[in-house]
Design a protein around this motif. Structure first.
Motif, mmCIF file in Angstrom:
data_model
loop_
_atom_site.group_PDB
_atom_site.id
_atom_site.type_symbol
_atom_site.label_atom_id
_atom_site.label_comp_id
_atom_site.label_asym_id
_atom_site.label_seq_id
_atom_site.Cartn_x
_atom_site.Cartn_y
_atom_site.Cartn_z
ATOM 1 N N UNK A 146 40.115 2.048 79.830
ATOM 2 C CA UNK A 146 41.545 1.902 79.631
ATOM 3 C C UNK A 146 42.318 3.196 79.749
ATOM 4 N N UNK A 147 41.682 4.322 79.507
ATOM 5 C CA UNK A 147 42.336 5.627 79.666
ATOM 6 C C UNK A 147 41.936 6.258 80.995
ATOM 7 N N UNK A 148 41.714 5.448 81.988
ATOM 8 C CA UNK A 148 41.173 5.852 83.286
ATOM 9 C C UNK A 148 41.773 7.148 83.848
ATOM 10 N N UNK A 149 40.904 8.122 84.050
ATOM 11 C CA UNK A 149 41.306 9.368 84.699
ATOM 12 C C UNK A 149 41.743 9.102 86.134
ATOM 13 N N UNK A 150 41.031 8.213 86.810
ATOM 14 C CA UNK A 150 41.344 7.914 88.211
ATOM 15 C C UNK A 150 42.717 7.259 88.320
ATOM 16 N N UNK A 151 42.967 6.262 87.487
ATOM 17 C CA UNK A 151 44.263 5.578 87.541
ATOM 18 C C UNK A 151 45.412 6.549 87.309
ATOM 19 N N UNK A 152 45.240 7.421 86.352
ATOM 20 C CA UNK A 152 46.295 8.389 86.047
ATOM 21 C C UNK A 152 46.469 9.388 87.175
ATOM 22 N N UNK A 153 45.378 9.790 87.801
ATOM 23 C CA UNK A 153 45.482 10.719 88.918
ATOM 24 C C UNK A 153 46.252 10.106 90.091
ATOM 25 N N UNK A 154 46.152 8.797 90.237
ATOM 26 C CA UNK A 154 46.856 8.093 91.311
ATOM 27 C C UNK A 154 48.308 7.786 90.948
#
Length: 474
Positions: A167-175
Motif C-alpha cells: 500500500x505504500x508502494x515505492x514504485x507507485x509513488x515514483x510514477x
C-alpha cells in the motif's frame, strides 16, 4: 541469488508478498525470466491476510500449491460470542456451501499469510526461481524498450516492471500515480499473533469478545499453535509491546495476562479503502495492495491481489514469448480495476455492518463479461464467465484439463469439428454436455475464464490471433 548473475530479466517484480510470489510462480512455469526483489530481509512474518476464498483456492490449485494449502490450512472456525466471561452462543460469520461438481471449494479457508507466502516461495524455487531479499528499489526510468531499476544491490534492466510492493508502494509513488480513497473506520486496529496456554482457551471456535472499548477477537490459526488477535481501539492507540498485548487481552477477555505465553508478531493499522487512479504506466504495472487497499473485513484483500497476478501472468507470457501484441497488457487494467473497485465497496460495507459475508465474498461469481477479451456465448455461459469444473472422463476433472499455462479449447456436448493440433499453448478437449456448461465450444483462458464461446468455430481464429494463438494452422 547474486544480483551480478541477473543483470537483465524479462520481468522485475518488486515485492515478495502473496501477489508478487503468485505472479513469479505463474511466469516461471511459462518459461518467462522473472526476478523478485524484496526490501525486507525475509518474508512477512505475520498472519494478517489469513482468509483464502474459494476462487483463490482454485487459483492455487492451478499454480501447483493446492495440496500444500489443504495440508496447512483449515475451514474458518465458527464464531463464539463471549460476554462477562461466559459463552453467549455460536454464530457463523461466513456463507458455507457444500462442494459441487462445478464449484469444488464451498467454504472460506483459513491459513496465516506467512504460511501462504512460504508455500508460494517453495513453489517458486521448485520452478527454478527465487527472491533477492534485502534489495530495495530506489529509482526507476523507462523507455520504449524496457525499464531500468536502481536497487540498493545494483541495477537491473527488465522488459517490464511489476509493482507488488504494498500500500505504500515505492514504485507507485515514483510514477506519480495517485491513490484515492477513504478511511473506512477512524478507530485503529491491533493485529497480533499470540500463543495462549492450552488450558485457557479452546481452538474450536473463533472467539469474539464484546465490550465498550471495541471488538476483540481471537481466531485459532490452523497448522500452528497460534491465535490471531484482532482488537479495535475506539479511544487511544494500540501498544505493540508484548506486555501491552498481554494487558489488552486481560482487560478485554476472561483470560489472565499470563495466559498469553508468547507474542510472536504485532502490528496496527487504520482500515482504509483506496484505489490507484490507474494500474499501468508504460512498461510498469501495479498489482495487489500497490493498486488497491481494502478493509480486512470479508477477507478480500489477499484474494483480490493474488487474482491480479493470475490475470496479468498469462498476458505477460503471451506478449514476451508468443508474439501477442503489447496492447494485450492494456486489458489487465480494463479487467481488474473494476473488480478491485467492487471489492473495495464490498469490504467497506461488510466492515460497517451494512452487508453480510455472502456469496459475493467467495469471488466465484467474479468475471469479465462485456470486457475487452469477451466474445460470444454458448450453452448457459457467456464469455467472461469463470469456467466451471466438471467431469472429464479418463482425464479426471475439467480443472485437471485446464491446469497449466495453456489455453483450452473445450467442446462440450457437441461433435463440431475441432483443430487437430494440440500444441504447447493450446489443449483441445471434448467433454459430455453438463449442467454447468450446456453445449457449445469454449476457449478457456489460462486463468480459467471463458474468453470466446460459440456453437461452432466461426470467428474463433480471428479472436485468438491477438492473444498469440494461431488456430488457422492448428
Amino acid at each position: 541469488m547474486e544480483l551480478n548473475s541477473v543483470k537483465e530479466t524479462d520481468v522485475l517484480i518488486a515485492g515478495a508478498g502473496p501477489s508478487g510470489l503468485a505472479l513469479a510462480c505463474d511466469l516461471a512455469r511459462r518459461g518467462v525470466r522473472a526476478l523478485v526483489v524484496e526490501q525486507a530481509p525475509s518474508l512477512f512474518p505475520g498472519s494478517r491476510g489469513k482468509g483464502i476464498q474459494p476462487r483463490t483456492r482454485e487459483v492455487f490449485d492451478d499454480l501447483g500449491v493446492g495440496d500444500a494449502v489443504r495440508e496447512h490450512g483449515g475451514p474458518a472456525p465458527i464464531g463464539m460470542t463471549w460476554s462477562g466471561g461466559e459463552r453467549r452462543g455460536e454464530y457463523d460469520m461466513f456463507r458455507r456451501a457444500a462442494p459441487t461438481e462445478a464449484e469444488p471449494y464451498g467454504e472460506p479457508w483459513t491459513m496465516p499469510q506467512w504460511r501462504t507466502q512460504e508455500i508460494l516461495l517453495a513453489r517458486l524455487r521448485e520452478l527454478g526461481g527465487d527472491v533477492l531479499f534485502s534489495s530495495a528499489l530506489t529509482g526507476l526510468s523507462q523507455d520504449t524498450a524496457g525499464v531500468t531499476a536502481q536497487l540498493t544491490t545494483g541495477e537491473v534492466r527488465a522488459s517490464y516492471l511489476v509493482a507488488a510492493d504494498g500500500g505504500r508502494s515505492t514504485v507507485r509513488r515514483a510514477l506519480g500515480i495517485t491513490m484515492d480513497g477513504e478511511t473506512v473506520d477512524p478507530a485503529p486496529v491491533l493485529v497480533a499473533d499470540v500463543r495462549i496456554a492450552e488450558s485457557a482457551l479452546d481452538r474450536r471456535n473463533w472467539h469474539v469478545f464484546t465490550g465498550g472499548a471495541g471488538y476483540t477477537t481471537l481466531c485459532p490459526l490452523p497448522g500452528t499453535a497460534d491465535f490471531q488477535l484482532v482488537a479495535q481501539f475506539r479511544t487511544g492507540a494500540p501498544g505493540l509491546t508484548p506486555d501491552a498485548v498481554r494487558a489488552l487481552v486481560a482487560s478485554r477477555t476472561h483470560l489472565a495476562a499470563d495466559a498469553v505465553t508468547e507474542v510472536r508478531w504485532a502490528s496496527d493499522f487504520r482500515p482504509r479503502a483506496a484505489l490507484a487512479e490507474r494500474f499501468r504506466e508504460g512498461r510498469v504495472l501495479l498489482i495487489g495492495d500497490a493498486a488497491h487497499v481494502h478493509s480486512p473485513a470479508g477477507g478480500q484483500g489477499l484474494n483480490t491481489s493474488v487474482q491480479d497476478a493470475y490475470n496479468l501472468g498469462w498476458k505477460l507470457g503471451q506478449v514476451l514469448l508468443h508474439g501477442a501484441p503489447a496492447a494485450l497488457l492494456e486489458t489487465y487494467e480494463q479487467e481488474r480495476r473494476p473488480v478491485a473497485a467492487d471489492m473495495l465497496g464490498l469490504s467497506t460495507r461488510i466492515h460497517r455492518g451494512e452487508q453480510e459475508r455472502g456469496s459475493a465474498a467467495q469471488q466465484l461469481g467474479l468475471g469479465y463479461r462485456g470486457g475487452p477479451l469477451a466474445s460470444g456465448r454458448a450453452g448457459v455461459l457467456e464469455s467472461g464467465d469463470r469456467a466451471p469444473d466438471g467431469p472429464a472422463g479418463e482425464a479426471g476433472r475439467l480443472f485437471d484439463v485446464f491446469r497449466g499455462p495453456h489455453f483450452t479449447l473445450l467442446a462440450v456436448g457437441t461433435d463440431v469439428a475441432l483443430p487437430a493440433h494440440d500444441g504447447a499453448m493450446l489443449r483441445v478437449f471434448r467433454a459430455p454436455a453438463n449442467e454447468a456448461y450446456g453445449t457449445g465450444l469454449f476457449l478457456v483462458r489460462p486463468d480459467g475464464y471463458v474468453g470466446w464461446a460459440g456453437d461452432g468455430p466461426q470467428g474463433l481464429a480471428e479472436y485468438a490471433g491477438p492473444l498469440g494463438l494461431d488456430l488457422k494452422s492448428a
